[in-house]
Design an enzyme around this catalytic site. Structure first.
Site, PDB file in Angstrom:
ATOM      1  N   HIS A 185       7.605  -7.845  -4.014  1.00  0.00           N
ATOM      2  CA  HIS A 185       6.285  -8.188  -4.576  1.00  0.00           C
ATOM      3  C   HIS A 185       6.356  -9.496  -5.374  1.00  0.00           C
ATOM      4  O   HIS A 185       6.798  -9.491  -6.515  1.00  0.00           O
ATOM      5  CB  HIS A 185       5.787  -7.051  -5.462  1.00  0.00           C
ATOM      6  CG  HIS A 185       5.422  -5.841  -4.663  1.00  0.00           C
ATOM      7  ND1 HIS A 185       4.154  -5.616  -4.185  1.00  0.00           N
ATOM      8  CD2 HIS A 185       6.179  -4.817  -4.207  1.00  0.00           C
ATOM      9  CE1 HIS A 185       4.138  -4.496  -3.482  1.00  0.00           C
ATOM     10  NE2 HIS A 185       5.358  -3.985  -3.482  1.00  0.00           N
ATOM     11  N   GLU A 221       3.918 -11.052  -6.600  1.00  0.00           N
ATOM     12  CA  GLU A 221       2.796 -11.155  -7.535  1.00  0.00           C
ATOM     13  C   GLU A 221       3.109 -10.602  -8.916  1.00  0.00           C
ATOM     14  O   GLU A 221       2.374 -10.863  -9.863  1.00  0.00           O
ATOM     15  CB  GLU A 221       1.554 -10.450  -6.951  1.00  0.00           C
ATOM     16  CG  GLU A 221       1.623  -8.923  -6.837  1.00  0.00           C
ATOM     17  CD  GLU A 221       2.311  -8.416  -5.566  1.00  0.00           C
ATOM     18  OE1 GLU A 221       3.046  -9.207  -4.939  1.00  0.00           O
ATOM     19  OE2 GLU A 221       2.135  -7.235  -5.211  1.00  0.00           O
ATOM     20  N   GLY A 265       0.843  -1.195   0.000  1.00  0.00           N
ATOM     21  CA  GLY A 265       0.000   0.000   0.000  1.00  0.00           C
ATOM     22  C   GLY A 265       0.872   1.235   0.000  1.00  0.00           C
ATOM     23  O   GLY A 265       2.059   1.157   0.322  1.00  0.00           O
ATOM     24  N   CYS A 323       5.211  -6.244   1.578  1.00  0.00           N
ATOM     25  CA  CYS A 323       5.589  -4.827   1.588  1.00  0.00           C
ATOM     26  C   CYS A 323       4.927  -4.091   2.757  1.00  0.00           C
ATOM     27  O   CYS A 323       5.255  -4.331   3.910  1.00  0.00           O
ATOM     28  CB  CYS A 323       5.251  -4.222   0.230  1.00  0.00           C
ATOM     29  SG  CYS A 323       6.095  -2.670  -0.059  1.00  0.00           S
ATOM     30  N   TYR A 324       3.961  -3.231   2.500  1.00  0.00           N
ATOM     31  CA  TYR A 324       3.261  -2.546   3.598  1.00  0.00           C
ATOM     32  C   TYR A 324       2.685  -3.574   4.576  1.00  0.00           C
ATOM     33  O   TYR A 324       2.679  -3.367   5.788  1.00  0.00           O
ATOM     34  CB  TYR A 324       2.144  -1.681   3.009  1.00  0.00           C
ATOM     35  CG  TYR A 324       1.406  -0.828   4.020  1.00  0.00           C
ATOM     36  CD1 TYR A 324       1.964   0.351   4.497  1.00  0.00           C
ATOM     37  CD2 TYR A 324       0.144  -1.211   4.495  1.00  0.00           C
ATOM     38  CE1 TYR A 324       1.282   1.133   5.427  1.00  0.00           C
ATOM     39  CE2 TYR A 324      -0.537  -0.435   5.421  1.00  0.00           C
ATOM     40  CZ  TYR A 324       0.030   0.737   5.883  1.00  0.00           C
ATOM     41  OH  TYR A 324      -0.641   1.514   6.790  1.00  0.00           O
ATOM     42  N   ASP A 368     -19.133 -11.297 -21.417  1.00  0.00           N
ATOM     43  CA  ASP A 368     -19.627 -11.494 -20.055  1.00  0.00           C
ATOM     44  C   ASP A 368     -21.089 -11.952 -20.035  1.00  0.00           C
ATOM     45  O   ASP A 368     -21.430 -12.912 -19.347  1.00  0.00           O
ATOM     46  CB  ASP A 368     -19.472 -10.213 -19.228  1.00  0.00           C
ATOM     47  CG  ASP A 368     -18.014  -9.800 -19.110  1.00  0.00           C
ATOM     48  OD1 ASP A 368     -17.139 -10.638 -19.397  1.00  0.00           O
ATOM     49  OD2 ASP A 368     -17.756  -8.640 -18.737  1.00  0.00           O
ATOM     50  N   LYS A 428     -11.647 -11.650 -15.841  1.00  0.00           N
ATOM     51  CA  LYS A 428     -11.989 -11.789 -17.255  1.00  0.00           C
ATOM     52  C   LYS A 428     -11.406 -13.063 -17.891  1.00  0.00           C
ATOM     53  O   LYS A 428     -12.093 -13.759 -18.641  1.00  0.00           O
ATOM     54  CB  LYS A 428     -11.456 -10.560 -17.991  1.00  0.00           C
ATOM     55  CG  LYS A 428     -11.911 -10.439 -19.397  1.00  0.00           C
ATOM     56  CD  LYS A 428     -13.298  -9.903 -19.399  1.00  0.00           C
ATOM     57  CE  LYS A 428     -13.777  -9.585 -20.770  1.00  0.00           C
ATOM     58  NZ  LYS A 428     -15.034  -8.855 -20.703  1.00  0.00           N
TER      59      LYS A 428
END
Ligand code: XMP
Length: 544
Positions: free
Chosen positions: A200, A202, A88, A115-116, A258, A400
C-alpha cells in the site's frame, strides 16, 4: 456507534438540517476540473481507498474515488487519464467478489492495481492468484528485481506496508516481476503501463509511497501536475457563475468551516446575488454569533441576515432533559425559523451548501456500511414543498484539509478555518439535564476559558474537538472559609482523524491545571472540574 447522535451534520450545513435532497436533488454546481488530467481510483472496499485519492491530489493531479461498479457513462464524463484500482477485503476467486470492469483495460490508459487491484489484473491477464502460505500484515522489506519506471530511484531494500492473504502465484504472460518481498515473490509486476503492487503506497507506513505514486503518475502515465486548491478556486468560481446566471442564491451559515467556505466561494462568484442567513439559536459558544456577523457581514461584505431566535429555541427546549428530544426540538425549530427567514427575503433559485467529499463518498459507496458513517445524510425533517431550490455544492469534491486551504486562500480568518467541529444542537447537548439561559451562560463561560487556554497553549490543531460539559451534578467544596455546594464541569478533549473513533487527548497537566483553576475561580456556580479520559468507543465524543 451512536448514529442517532448524527441527525444533524457535524458542521450544520443548512440544507441537510432542513432535509433538502442531499443525494438526488437537482444539483447545479459541483465543480470538477474537467480540463485537467484526472485519475479515477476504483474502490474495491479497502479502508485506505480515500487515502489513495488524497495522495494523488497532494502530488498535484486531480483524482476521484468511485465505486468499482460505477456505470461506464459516469466514468467517461471524467475522461480518466489513468486508473488506480484500490485494495479490498475480498479474494478474487470468491463467489460474488468484485470484478474488474471491462472498460478499465478497454480504455488503453495506464492502470495501477494496488493489492486486490493487482490480483484483479493478474486474473484478467490469465495469471494465477492463490492464498499465501503466510499472510503478510504490516511492514515488509522489498527489493527491486528489475529496472522499471515505477521503481525509478529505488535501490536496495525499501520498507513498505503489506496487508494481504492472497498473492500472485503465476505472473500473467508478458508481465515481469519488478520487486519481491520474503513472502511475496511478486510484490510488484508490470507490462508496459499496466502495473500492480502488492503493498500500500498510500499509507504513512510506506515511507516512500508518494515516490512510487509519483513515478506512476508522471513517469509511467505522463500526467501533468496541474491540480491545486488555487486552480480549483478559479474553476469553481467560473462554474458557479455560469450555473447561477442571474439567479439568487441562499446560503445558511452555521459558523462551521464548510458552510463558511462554501459561502465565501459562492460570494466570489456571484457577489450580491448571494444572501446568507444565519440563525442565532442561543446555543453557540461565546462570541460566535458576533464573529459570524463581523466576518461575513462587515469584513467580507456579504449580504448577511442574522436572525436572533434565541428566545424561540429556549422556549422550545424548556424543561427538556432528554438528549434526543432536545435534538428533535432544535431541528424542528431550526427549520421553521430558517423557512420564515428565507420567505421574508424573497425568492431564491439556489441553495448553497457545504457538502464535502467524504459525505459524497460515504453516501455513494455500498461497500461502506452505514454504521461507519460519521456524517449521515439522515434528515431531521422534510424540506417543505415551497422551499425547493437547486443545490450549489462548490466543495462537493474536496477533502476537509482542502476545504480549509481554500478558506485560507479566500481570506477567511484562521479562527473560522481551523474551528473544531461543532454539533448542530450546540451547547444544548453539552449541558446535561434541562436547558436554561442561566445554565447556558455558565457553560459558555467555562467553555470560553477552556478555548482560551487551549489556544494559548497552541493546541487547537492537535485536538479534533475540545469543550466543556456542564454536568447535572453538584458537589461539596470549600472556597475561602465557606462551604460550597455547586456545579461540576467536565473537560472533554479528543484526538481523531474523522470523528468515527477518538482517543482522549493527553493535554499537558499544566494546561489542564490552568483550565481548572480559572474555571472554578472565574465561573460563578462551579466548584469542581474533572477530565474525561474515555476513548470512543466505548464512549461517544459528546456526552449526549
Ligand atoms: P459522537 O458524540 O457521536 O460525535 O462521538 C461524533 C461527531 O459528531 C458530532 N455530533 C453531532 N453533530 N449534530 C451534529 O451536527 C448532532 O446531533 C451531533 N451529535 C454529535 C460531534 O460533535 C462529533 O464531531
Amino acid at each position: 456507534m451512536d448514529t442517532d447522535n448524527l441527525l444533524l451534520k457535524a458542521e450544520g450545513a443548512v440544507a441537510e438540517q432542513l432535509g433538502a435532497p442531499a443525494v438526488d436533488g437537482p444539483r447545479v454546481s459541483a465543480p470538477r476540473p474537467t480540463e485537467q488530467d484526472t485519475v479515477v481510483v476504483l474502490d474495491f472496499g479497502s479502508q485506505t481507498s480515500q487515502l489513495i485519492v488524497r495522495r494523488v491530489r497532494e502530488l498535484g493531479v486531480y483524482c476521484e474515488l468511485l465505486p468499482y461498479d460505477t456505470p461506464i457513462g459516469e466514468i467517461e464524463q471524467l475522461k480518466p487519464a489513468a486508473f488506480i484500482l484500490s485494495g479490498g477485503p475480498a479474494s478474487v476467486y470468491e463467489p460474488g467478489a468484485p470484478q474488474l470492469p471491462p472498460y478499465v483495460l478497454g480504455s488503453g490508459v495506464p492502470v495501477l492495481g494496488i493489492c486486490y487491484g493487482m490480483q484483479l489484473l493478474t486474473r484478467a491477464f490469465g495469471g494465477r492468484v492463490e492464498p499465501a502460505a503466510q499472510r503478510e500484515y504490516g511492514p515488509a522489506n522489498l527489493h527491486r528485481v528489475t529496472d522499471s519506471p515505477l521503481l525509478d530511484g529505488f535501490e536496495g531494500d525499501f520498507p513498505v506496508w503489506m496487508s494481504h492473504g492472497d498473492r500472485v502465484a503465476d505472473l500473467p504472460e508478458g508481465f515481469e516481476a519488478l520487486a519481491a518481498s520474503p513472502n511475496a515473490p511478486t510484490a510488484a509486476m508490470g507490462k508496459g503501463s499496466v502495473l500492480g503492487i502488492q503493498f500500500h503506497p498510500e499509507v504513512a507506513h510506506t515511507p516512500r509511497g508518494a515516490e512510487i505514486l509519483s513515478n506512476f503518475l508522471f513517469g509511467v502515465a505522463g500526467l501533468r501536475p496541474t491540480w491545486s486548491t488555487l486552480s480549483f478556486i478559479e474553476t469553481a468560481i467560473e462554474q458557479v457563475r455560469s450555473a447561477v446566471g442571474d439567479g439568487r442564491v441562499l446560503c445558511g451559515l452555521s459558523g462551521g468551516v464548510d458552510s463558511a467556505v462554501a459561502a465565501a466561494l459562492v460570494h466570489r462568484a456571484v457577489g450580491d446575488r448571494l444572501t446568507c442567513l444565519f440563525v442565532d439559536n442561543g446555543l453557540l459558544r461565546r462570541g460566535e454569533a458576533e464573529q459570524v456577523v463581523e466576518t461575513f457581514g462587515r469584513h467580507m461584505k456579504m449580504n448577511l441576515v442574522a436572525v436572533d431566535a434565541q428566545e424561540r429555541f429556549l422556549a422550545a427546549l424548556e424543561g427538556v432533559a432528554d438528549p434526543e428530544e432536545k435534538r428533535k426540538r432544535i431541528g424542528n425549530t431550526f427549520i421553521r425559523v430558517f423557512e420564515e427567514g428565507a420567505a421574508r427575503l424573497g425568492r431564491f433559485d439556489f441553495l448553497a451548501q457545504g457538502t464535502v467529499y467524504p459525505d459524497v463518498i460515504e453516501s455513494a459507496s455500498p461497500e461502506r456500511p452505514a454504521a461507519q458513517r460519521i456524517k449521515t445524510h439522515h434528515n431531521v425533517g422534510g424540506l417543505p414543498a415551497d422551499l425547493r431550490f437547486k443545490l450549489v455544492e462548490p466543495l462537493r469534491y474536496l477533502f476537509k484539509d482542502e476545504v480549509r486551504q481554500v478558506g485560507l486562500e479566500l481570506g477567511l480568518p484562521e479562527e473560522i478555518v481551523w474551528r473544531h467541529p461543532f454539533p448542530g444542537p450546540g451547547l444544548a447537548v453539552r449541558l446535561l439535564g434541562p436547558v436554561s439561559r442561566e445554565r447556558l451562560d455558565t457553560l459558555r463561560a467555562a467553555d470560553a476559558i477552556m478555548q482560551e487556554e487551549l489556544q494559548r497553549a497552541d493546541l487547537m490543531r492537535d485536538t479534533w474537538q475540545a469543550f466543556t460539559v456542564l454536568l447535572p451534578v453538584r458537589s461539596v467544596g470549600v472556597m475561602g472559609d465557606n462551604r460550597t455546594y455547586a456545579d461540576a464541569v467536565a473537560i472533554r478533549a479528543v484526538t481523531s482523524v474523522d470523528g468515527m473513533t477518538a482517543d482522549w487527548a493527553k493535554l499537558p497537566y499544566e494546561v489542564l491545571g490552568r483550565m481548572s483553576s480559572r474555571i472554578v475561580n472565574e465561573v460563578a456556580g462551579v466548584n469542581r472540574v474533572v477530565y474525561d479520559i474515555t476513548s470512543k468507543p466505548p464512549a461517544t465524543i459528546e456526552w449526549e
